[in-house]
Each structure stands twice: as C-alpha cells, then as structure tokens.
Motif scaffolding. Sequence first.
Motif, PDB file in Angstrom:
ATOM      1  N   PRO A  70       0.295  -1.412   0.224  1.00 56.27           N
ATOM      2  CA  PRO A  70       0.070   0.142   0.124  1.00 56.27           C
ATOM      3  C   PRO A  70       0.775   1.120   0.104  1.00 56.27           C
ATOM      4  CG  PRO A  70      -0.072  -1.151   1.835  1.00 56.27           C
ATOM      5  CD  PRO A  70       0.672  -1.885   1.153  1.00 56.27           C
ATOM      6  N   THR A  71       2.143   1.013   0.367  1.00 56.40           N
ATOM      7  CA  THR A  71       2.991   1.918   0.212  1.00 56.40           C
ATOM      8  C   THR A  71       3.018   2.627  -1.404  1.00 56.40           C
ATOM      9  OG1 THR A  71       5.137   0.925   0.642  1.00 56.40           O
ATOM     10  CG2 THR A  71       3.847   1.870   2.391  1.00 56.40           C
ATOM     11  N   GLU A  72       3.387   1.787  -1.484  1.00 58.62           N
ATOM     12  CA  GLU A  72       3.437   2.021  -3.709  1.00 58.62           C
ATOM     13  C   GLU A  72       2.699   2.599  -5.140  1.00 58.62           C
ATOM     14  OE1 GLU A  72       7.196   2.119  -4.341  1.00 58.62           O
ATOM     15  OE2 GLU A  72       7.095   1.464  -1.814  1.00 58.62           O
ATOM     16  N   THR A  73       3.019   3.015  -6.127  1.00 60.72           N
ATOM     17  CA  THR A  73       2.318   3.912  -6.402  1.00 60.72           C
ATOM     18  C   THR A  73       1.632   1.846  -6.833  1.00 60.72           C
ATOM     19  OG1 THR A  73       3.512   5.861  -7.239  1.00 60.72           O
ATOM     20  CG2 THR A  73       1.634   5.138  -8.863  1.00 60.72           C
ATOM     21  N   ILE A  74       0.155   2.588  -7.103  1.00 60.87           N
ATOM     22  CA  ILE A  74      -0.828   1.049  -7.985  1.00 60.87           C
ATOM     23  C   ILE A  74      -0.067   1.033  -9.830  1.00 60.87           C
ATOM     24  CG2 ILE A  74      -2.793   0.323  -8.460  1.00 60.87           C
ATOM     25  CD1 ILE A  74      -3.707   1.835  -6.224  1.00 60.87           C
ATOM     26  N   ASN A  75       0.811  -0.186 -10.226  1.00 60.01           N
ATOM     27  CA  ASN A  75       0.696  -0.147 -10.935  1.00 60.01           C
ATOM     28  C   ASN A  75      -0.744  -0.315 -11.911  1.00 60.01           C
ATOM     29  OD1 ASN A  75       1.053  -1.323 -13.842  1.00 60.01           O
ATOM     30  ND2 ASN A  75       2.887  -1.970 -13.332  1.00 60.01           N
ATOM     31  N   GLU A  76      -2.028   0.710 -12.761  1.00 64.15           N
ATOM     32  CA  GLU A  76      -2.480   0.149 -13.299  1.00 64.15           C
ATOM     33  C   GLU A  76      -2.677  -0.781 -14.088  1.00 64.15           C
ATOM     34  OE1 GLU A  76      -6.049   3.126 -15.281  1.00 64.15           O
ATOM     35  OE2 GLU A  76      -3.788   3.733 -14.193  1.00 64.15           O
ATOM     36  N   ASP A  77      -1.585  -0.719 -15.353  1.00 59.15           N
ATOM     37  CA  ASP A  77      -1.590  -1.439 -16.112  1.00 59.15           C
ATOM     38  C   ASP A  77      -1.243  -3.331 -15.666  1.00 59.15           C
ATOM     39  OD1 ASP A  77      -1.215   0.426 -18.569  1.00 59.15           O
ATOM     40  OD2 ASP A  77       0.626   0.355 -18.039  1.00 59.15           O
ATOM     41  N   THR A  78      -1.022  -3.809 -14.500  1.00 57.01           N
ATOM     42  CA  THR A  78      -0.957  -4.659 -13.719  1.00 57.01           C
ATOM     43  C   THR A  78      -2.574  -4.728 -12.925  1.00 57.01           C
ATOM     44  OG1 THR A  78       1.185  -5.026 -13.105  1.00 57.01           O
ATOM     45  CG2 THR A  78       0.067  -5.981 -11.738  1.00 57.01           C
ATOM     46  N   MET A  79      -2.632  -4.126 -12.499  1.00 60.19           N
ATOM     47  CA  MET A  79      -3.757  -3.969 -12.349  1.00 60.19           C
ATOM     48  C   MET A  79      -5.372  -4.629 -13.511  1.00 60.19           C
ATOM     49  SD  MET A  79      -6.014  -0.692 -10.263  1.00 60.19           S
ATOM     50  CE  MET A  79      -7.154  -1.264  -8.570  1.00 60.19           C
ATOM     51  N   LYS A  80      -5.042  -3.863 -14.350  1.00 61.75           N
ATOM     52  CA  LYS A  80      -5.802  -3.867 -15.439  1.00 61.75           C
ATOM     53  C   LYS A  80      -5.889  -5.101 -16.243  1.00 61.75           C
ATOM     54  CE  LYS A  80      -8.150   0.734 -14.402  1.00 61.75           C
ATOM     55  NZ  LYS A  80      -8.314   1.983 -15.139  1.00 61.75           N
ATOM     56  N   SER A  81      -5.092  -5.252 -15.986  1.00 56.66           N
ATOM     57  CA  SER A  81      -4.651  -6.777 -17.038  1.00 56.66           C
ATOM     58  C   SER A  81      -5.324  -7.985 -17.181  1.00 56.66           C
ATOM     59  CB  SER A  81      -3.248  -7.495 -17.248  1.00 56.66           C
ATOM     60  OG  SER A  81      -3.122  -7.944 -15.590  1.00 56.66           O
ATOM     61  N   ASN A 103     -19.731  -3.060  -7.463  1.00 52.74           N
ATOM     62  CA  ASN A 103     -19.010  -2.722  -8.497  1.00 52.74           C
ATOM     63  C   ASN A 103     -19.046  -1.219  -9.238  1.00 52.74           C
ATOM     64  OD1 ASN A 103     -21.821  -2.980  -9.287  1.00 52.74           O
ATOM     65  ND2 ASN A 103     -21.060  -4.624 -10.349  1.00 52.74           N
ATOM     66  N   PHE A 104     -19.518  -0.885  -8.311  1.00 58.18           N
ATOM     67  CA  PHE A 104     -19.562   1.092  -8.693  1.00 58.18           C
ATOM     68  C   PHE A 104     -18.547   1.768  -9.488  1.00 58.18           C
ATOM     69  CE2 PHE A 104     -20.887   5.656  -8.546  1.00 58.18           C
ATOM     70  CZ  PHE A 104     -21.880   5.253 -10.116  1.00 58.18           C
ATOM     71  N   GLY A 105     -17.926   2.453 -10.321  1.00 60.68           N
ATOM     72  CA  GLY A 105     -16.850   2.852 -10.490  1.00 60.68           C
ATOM     73  C   GLY A 105     -16.645   3.824  -9.416  1.00 60.68           C
ATOM     74  N   THR A 106     -15.466   3.908  -9.341  1.00 58.42           N
ATOM     75  CA  THR A 106     -15.027   5.554  -8.412  1.00 58.42           C
ATOM     76  C   THR A 106     -13.795   5.728  -8.474  1.00 58.42           C
ATOM     77  OG1 THR A 106     -14.909   6.211  -6.256  1.00 58.42           O
ATOM     78  CG2 THR A 106     -14.306   4.095  -6.504  1.00 58.42           C
ATOM     79  N   MET A 107     -12.824   6.740  -7.841  1.00 61.86           N
ATOM     80  CA  MET A 107     -11.621   7.261  -8.415  1.00 61.86           C
ATOM     81  C   MET A 107     -11.010   6.768  -7.439  1.00 61.86           C
ATOM     82  SD  MET A 107     -12.514   8.786 -11.266  1.00 61.86           S
ATOM     83  CE  MET A 107     -11.533   9.541 -11.656  1.00 61.86           C
ATOM     84  N   LEU A 108      -9.963   6.107  -7.365  1.00 53.78           N
ATOM     85  CA  LEU A 108      -9.283   5.908  -6.267  1.00 53.78           C
ATOM     86  C   LEU A 108      -7.347   6.548  -7.144  1.00 53.78           C
ATOM     87  CD1 LEU A 108      -7.932   3.376  -4.344  1.00 53.78           C
ATOM     88  CD2 LEU A 108      -7.189   2.176  -6.050  1.00 53.78           C
ATOM     89  N   ARG A 109      -6.884   6.930  -6.056  1.00 52.99           N
ATOM     90  CA  ARG A 109      -5.323   7.811  -5.622  1.00 52.99           C
ATOM     91  C   ARG A 109      -4.384   6.781  -5.881  1.00 52.99           C
ATOM     92  NH1 ARG A 109      -3.913   9.995  -0.339  1.00 52.99           N
ATOM     93  NH2 ARG A 109      -5.320   8.124   0.362  1.00 52.99           N
ATOM     94  N   ALA A 110      -3.308   6.635  -7.396  1.00 51.24           N
ATOM     95  CA  ALA A 110      -2.436   5.810  -7.274  1.00 51.24           C
ATOM     96  C   ALA A 110      -1.432   5.987  -6.285  1.00 51.24           C
ATOM     97  CB  ALA A 110      -2.372   6.350  -8.899  1.00 51.24           C
ATOM     98  N   ASN A 111      -1.066   6.721  -5.846  1.00 51.10           N
ATOM     99  CA  ASN A 111      -0.549   6.852  -4.268  1.00 51.10           C
ATOM    100  C   ASN A 111      -1.338   7.551  -3.226  1.00 51.10           C
ATOM    101  OD1 ASN A 111       2.035   7.656  -2.981  1.00 51.10           O
ATOM    102  ND2 ASN A 111       3.424   7.005  -4.693  1.00 51.10           N
TER     103      ASN A 111
END
Length: 152
Positions: A70-81, A103-111
């Motif tokens: 949780p301390t690291e930046t989310i790798n969006e490509d891995t998450m959405k692969s 399952n509703f869409g929302t905004m998430l900080r990458a870091n």
Amino acid sequence: MSLGPAGASLDPDQAENFEDMEKQFAVKAVQQMTTYWAILEKMKGSQLRLTKLDDEIYDHFKKDFPEFDPTETINEDTMKSKEGKERWRNFMMAYEKKIDDYNFGTMLRANPKTEYGEKETIFAMRMQFYAIEIARNRQGLNDWVYEQAHTT
C-alpha cells in the motif's frame, strides 16, 4: 438499468440518453472522491472505518493480494491486465450481496502520498477502492491528509 432481455437488440429511439448517464456517473464518482477527502481532513485515516466489514475486507485483501504494497504507486497496467481483472473480479464477487454498489466505478489515488489529481487518480471499482484505502488507513498512510489540514 436493463435494456431488455439478453440478446435483444437495442432500439435507439427507446434507449436512455447514455451521455446523460455518463455525466451522472461522473458526478457521483467525484462526489464520493471529494467526500472521502473531506473525511480524511477531519479524521486520521488510521482511525477511520469505511464499512462495517473493514476487518473482513482487509484480511481477504491481504490473502488474495499478498504482494500488494500500500505504500507504493499502483501499477494500473497490472491491475487492469487480463490476469489482474480476473483476480479483482474474484475478490469483488465475494461482496456482491454484502456491500452496496460494490462494483460501482470510483476514483482512486494511485499513490497514498499524493492528493487526487488528473495524473494521480485512476478509475477503479468500489471494492478496489475499499480494499486499497482500508490497507492504506491501517498503515497510517493517509494520516498526513489530516495533519496537513490541521497545521495551518
């Protein structure tokens, strides 16, 4: 929203205005984002409970995503692969009948070290938001928001 029976063709004259639906969705996602930020400014994340099931969600998240830091930046490509989507889908389905709008869409900080911003925010499902933000809160990674709001 139902467009009719599965496999039925969509009659454009009877379909709702999808552009208006997208706008309503965006408004709801932004409202959730700004509400969450306002809460973090008023209460340390480490003292915050996002749902009645925080403990269950946190334990399940750690079990299904042991590599997540949780301390690291989310790798969006891995998450959405393809593999990432499948893992998250399996995780989220456990909450289908337990969490409203799971399952509703929302905004998430990458870091966790940054505020919401155009380049710092990713689109995620509500359960992804809950799992990641609960993990961040448990580690005190969002406490800086409260501290920053109370130093002026």
